[in-house]
Design a protein around this motif. Structure first.
Motif, PDB file in Angstrom:
ATOM      1  N   ALA A  64     -26.600  73.895  79.781  1.00  0.00           N
ATOM      2  CA  ALA A  64     -26.438  74.027  80.897  1.00  0.00           C
ATOM      3  C   ALA A  64     -25.957  72.602  82.073  1.00  0.00           C
ATOM      4  O   ALA A  64     -25.173  72.572  82.683  1.00  0.00           O
ATOM      5  N   LEU A  65     -26.417  71.452  81.100  1.00  0.00           N
ATOM      6  CA  LEU A  65     -25.786  70.246  81.429  1.00  0.00           C
ATOM      7  C   LEU A  65     -24.005  70.017  80.914  1.00  0.00           C
ATOM      8  O   LEU A  65     -23.906  69.777  81.635  1.00  0.00           O
ATOM      9  N   ALA A  66     -24.666  70.333  79.981  1.00  0.00           N
ATOM     10  CA  ALA A  66     -22.788  70.743  79.010  1.00  0.00           C
ATOM     11  C   ALA A  66     -21.917  71.094  80.625  1.00  0.00           C
ATOM     12  O   ALA A  66     -20.622  71.124  80.227  1.00  0.00           O
ATOM     13  N   TRP A 112     -16.597  63.684  79.349  1.00  0.00           N
ATOM     14  CA  TRP A 112     -17.051  63.621  77.948  1.00  0.00           C
ATOM     15  C   TRP A 112     -18.239  62.304  78.837  1.00  0.00           C
ATOM     16  O   TRP A 112     -18.093  61.419  79.906  1.00  0.00           O
ATOM     17  N   LEU A 113     -20.124  62.785  78.863  1.00  0.00           N
ATOM     18  CA  LEU A 113     -20.921  62.247  79.349  1.00  0.00           C
ATOM     19  C   LEU A 113     -20.997  60.880  78.123  1.00  0.00           C
ATOM     20  O   LEU A 113     -21.647  59.580  78.039  1.00  0.00           O
ATOM     21  N   GLY A 114     -21.268  61.036  76.939  1.00  0.00           N
ATOM     22  CA  GLY A 114     -21.902  60.952  76.042  1.00  0.00           C
ATOM     23  C   GLY A 114     -23.354  60.139  75.761  1.00  0.00           C
ATOM     24  O   GLY A 114     -23.556  59.493  75.385  1.00  0.00           O
ATOM     25  N   ILE A 115     -24.620  61.170  75.401  1.00  0.00           N
ATOM     26  CA  ILE A 115     -25.203  61.918  75.194  1.00  0.00           C
ATOM     27  C   ILE A 115     -26.098  62.795  74.401  1.00  0.00           C
ATOM     28  O   ILE A 115     -25.010  63.770  74.134  1.00  0.00           O
ATOM     29  N   ILE A 129     -20.687  69.137  83.177  1.00  0.00           N
ATOM     30  CA  ILE A 129     -20.051  68.336  83.143  1.00  0.00           C
ATOM     31  C   ILE A 129     -18.772  68.801  83.002  1.00  0.00           C
ATOM     32  O   ILE A 129     -17.784  67.812  83.570  1.00  0.00           O
ATOM     33  N   ARG A 130     -18.422  69.921  82.133  1.00  0.00           N
ATOM     34  CA  ARG A 130     -17.151  70.292  82.375  1.00  0.00           C
ATOM     35  C   ARG A 130     -16.652  71.052  83.801  1.00  0.00           C
ATOM     36  O   ARG A 130     -15.327  70.700  83.170  1.00  0.00           O
ATOM     37  N   THR A 131     -17.135  70.884  84.768  1.00  0.00           N
ATOM     38  CA  THR A 131     -16.793  71.729  85.846  1.00  0.00           C
ATOM     39  C   THR A 131     -15.803  70.755  86.390  1.00  0.00           C
ATOM     40  O   THR A 131     -14.928  70.390  87.330  1.00  0.00           O
TER      41      THR A 131
END
Length: 409
Positions: free
Chosen positions: A345-347, A289-292, A350-352
């Motif tokens: 694409a950002l999600a 989880w990045l949180g943005i 991060i998921r990788t």
């Protein structure tokens, strides 16, 4: 008369001087025209004859010819010698395969071993040593310990799939297509001692019918001819190439008119593939989880995701990412070097990455580029925390799911 005698004497003296001078001229290689004519001809004389005509030692001429022939071969031998050195430097098959073996523990006590699925990170092991509860950890090849949960199980074949909750270890093992029960097979497995994994030779006798969990029949189970420690259950059995041909499990050998005898056996690749095909889709590692929150944006110099909101206490907040309007907020251009141009694409990027990983982000803010590192963790779930239930021993069985391609084939 005197003049005629004087001329005759002078001619004789000149002829004698020419005859005496000719050997010296040959020794110096004076007749340049002769070698030039020989080089122009198709049939050149042997080097020894050339040497004698030019006054050069034949041995010297032979050495020169050999050196000219040997010189071009040296560069050709160079890469081969380098390849040999590289082969010598490569670790043995057992050592490389040991990087994909994990030690399954509970409270620091060894329960068994497991095989990390290559490129996946989940751990294939035996079910019977795990006992009650899910308070399990796995010790990886580098000595790190990660918390794991039971994601799928099969009582009959004594198989279990453990899902790491932090980190991602991809140095795993792949499935073999070779028949392990053959006279010339060189089979190995692993044993754990003092927190380390070591390869051990193993004998496979034949394929036979045994009894598995719930007294179900096991067809084509691999009968072992080697003694197995209970702490080695779940260990992979490898072929000569370091690929998995079976996993050590616990079953029962039937006896006529008597109770069956507990035995260790090898669950073959056919059973493992069937087991992995039935893994539930939810039995995967939790995503980081990045949180943005953000939107796609194309700046004059780059494309990326403009950060609009940063959740307080999130990994992004701890890395001091800025949200808000275009003048003050950050634009995320890449995650771990992978460009991202949309929130989706950002999600995906991060998921990788797994929980606990440190991931570099490339940002553009105020016309300047910068890089920050975020430490990913699981997203908070207030509802789940309020209604948290104790972990159960086994999840409900499922017949759907996705498995590692190497074992599904």
């Amino acid at each position: 008369m005197k003049r005629w005698r004087r001329s005759l004497a002078f001619a004789l003296a000149a002829s004698l001087a020419g005859a005496l001078a000719s050997p010296a001229a040959l020794a110096q290689g004076a007749p340049d025209e002769e070698p030039a004519q020989e080089e122009a001809e198709d049939e050149a004389p042997p080097p020894a004859q050339k040497a004698r005509k030019r006054g050069v030692l034949p041995a010297r001429a032979d050495v020169g010819v050999k050196e000219r022939k040997a010189a071009p071969a040296d560069p050709k031998r160079g890469p081969a010698e380098k390849d040999n050195d590289r082969d010598k430097a490569e670790p043995p098959v057992e050592e490389r395969a040991a990087r994909g073996v994990a030690i399954v523990e509970r409270g620091g006590q060894v329960l068994g071993l497991g095989a990390v699925l290559a490129g996946d990170g989940r751990i294939l092991t035996a079910l019977s040593p795990l006992g009650a509860g899910n308070d399990l950890t796995a010790r990886l090849a580098d000595g790190t310990t990660v918390r794991v949960k039971l994601g799928h199980h099969d009582r009959v074949w004594d198989l279990a799939l453990l899902v790491p909750q932090t980190g991602r270890w991809t140095e795993g093992l792949t499935a073999s297509s070779r028949d392990p029960v053959r006279p010339d097979a060189q089979i190995r497995s692993f044993s754990a001692a003092r927190g380390k994994v070591a390869a051990v030779p193993m004998v496979l006798r034949s394929r036979r019918t045994l009894l598995g969990g719930d007294d179900r029949q096991l067809d084509d189970a691999i009968e072992l001819g080697s003694r197995i420690s209970p702490l080695d259950l779940g260990a992979p059995i490898l072929d000569e190439d370091g690929r998995v041909v079976a996993v050590l499990g616990r079953g029962c050998a039937p006896n006529e008119g008597k109770p069956c005898t507990p035995v260790a056996f090898g669950a073959p690749i056919s059973a493992i593939r069937g087991f992995l095909r039935a893994v539930p889709q939810a039995a995967v590692q939790p995503a980081g989880w990045l949180g943005i929150q953000g939107i796609s944006e194309a700046a004059p110099v780059a494309k990326g995701v403009r950060v609009t909101v940063v959740h307080p206490g999130s990994p992004a907040d701890e890395a001091r990412l800025k949200g808000g309007d275009r003048a003050t907020s950050d634009m995320i251009l890449a995650v771990g070097g992978v460009p991202v141009t949309s929130p989706e694409a950002l999600a995906d990027a991060i998921r990788t990455h797994a929980i606990g990983e440190k991931v570099p982000l490339t940002l553009l803010s105020g016309g300047k580029y910068r890089q920050v590192t975020v430490l990913l963790r699981a997203a908070p779930d207030p509802k789940a925390a309020a209604t948290k239930k104790p972990e159960v021993e086994l999840p409900p069985p499922s017949s759907s799911g996705r498995a590692t391609e190497e074992y599904r084939k």
